[in-house]
Design an enzyme around this catalytic site. Structure first.
Site, short mmCIF file in Angstrom:
data_model
loop_
_atom_site.label_atom_id
_atom_site.label_comp_id
_atom_site.label_asym_id
_atom_site.label_seq_id
_atom_site.Cartn_x
_atom_site.Cartn_y
_atom_site.Cartn_z
N ARG A 58 0.82 -1.22 0.00
CA ARG A 58 0.00 0.00 0.00
C ARG A 58 0.85 1.27 0.00
O ARG A 58 0.39 2.31 -0.45
CB ARG A 58 -0.98 -0.01 1.17
CG ARG A 58 -2.01 -1.14 1.03
CD ARG A 58 -3.09 -1.13 2.07
NE ARG A 58 -2.58 -1.17 3.43
CZ ARG A 58 -3.32 -1.01 4.51
NH1 ARG A 58 -4.62 -0.82 4.39
NH2 ARG A 58 -2.79 -1.07 5.70
N GLU A 95 3.48 -6.78 13.67
CA GLU A 95 2.71 -6.99 14.89
C GLU A 95 2.19 -8.41 14.98
O GLU A 95 1.78 -8.86 16.03
CB GLU A 95 1.58 -5.96 15.02
CG GLU A 95 0.58 -5.95 13.89
CD GLU A 95 0.93 -5.02 12.74
OE1 GLU A 95 0.00 -4.55 12.07
OE2 GLU A 95 2.12 -4.77 12.48
#
Length: 170
Positions: A58, A95
């Site tokens: 992105r 994460e």
């Protein structure tokens, strides 16, 4: 700017895995005035740069028009195995796992000022890995600019010594 961005971001719970809330930017990309305003704001975040590094995937969406707007070159920083020529590689933590980023060894000239652009700053792993790749190439990180920062994940801690700016912090 923060309100404009927040109004065009959709939360998708439990994606890509349970417990993670994905920040979907596709509504922002579909709105021409919002997308243009965001690209202009990202491009204005730092002074003149030689190259803009966009982080897969992105980050590419924002980095390429930011490079165009600033009259700079665009450099894709890709997931491992996606670039066709000799690369530098850097592993990092997400994460929810680990991955490796790569950049062509000849993407930057020594002394180039490089702006790193991505959509989200989460734990700081991808941005730190990208900064390491830029520096390994002999170039200088002018700064890091992101659409949004997930401040509860404290990604800035991984980026000490770097100038980091976010258009929206959540």
């Amino acid at each position: 700017m923060a309100r404009l961005i927040a109004a065009h971001i959709r939360d998708v719970p439990d994606y890509p895995q349970p417990g993670v809330t994905f920040k979907d930017i596709t509504p922002l990309l579909a709105e021409p005035k919002a997308f243009t305003a965001v690209v202009d704001a990202l491009a204005a975040a730092f002074g003149p740069v030689d190259k803009v590094a966009g982080i897969e995937a992105r980050g590419f969406i924002f980095a390429a028009p930011v490079a165009y707007r600033n009259g700079a070159g665009f450099v894709p920083v890709r997931k491992q195995g996606k670039l066709p020529s000799a690369t530098f590689a850097q592993e990092y933590k997400l994460e929810y796992g680990t991955a490796t980023l790569e950049v062509h060894q000849d993407a930057f000239e020594p002394g180039d000022r490089v702006l790193i652009v991505d959509d989200v700053l989460a734990t700081g792993g991808t941005a730190r890995a990208t900064a390491t790749l830029v520096e390994r190439s002999g170039a200088e990180v002018a700064g890091i600019v992101v659409l949004m920062e997930l401040s509860f994940l404290n990604g800035r801690a991984a980026l000490s010594g770097l100038d980091v700016r976010a258009l929206l912090a959540v």
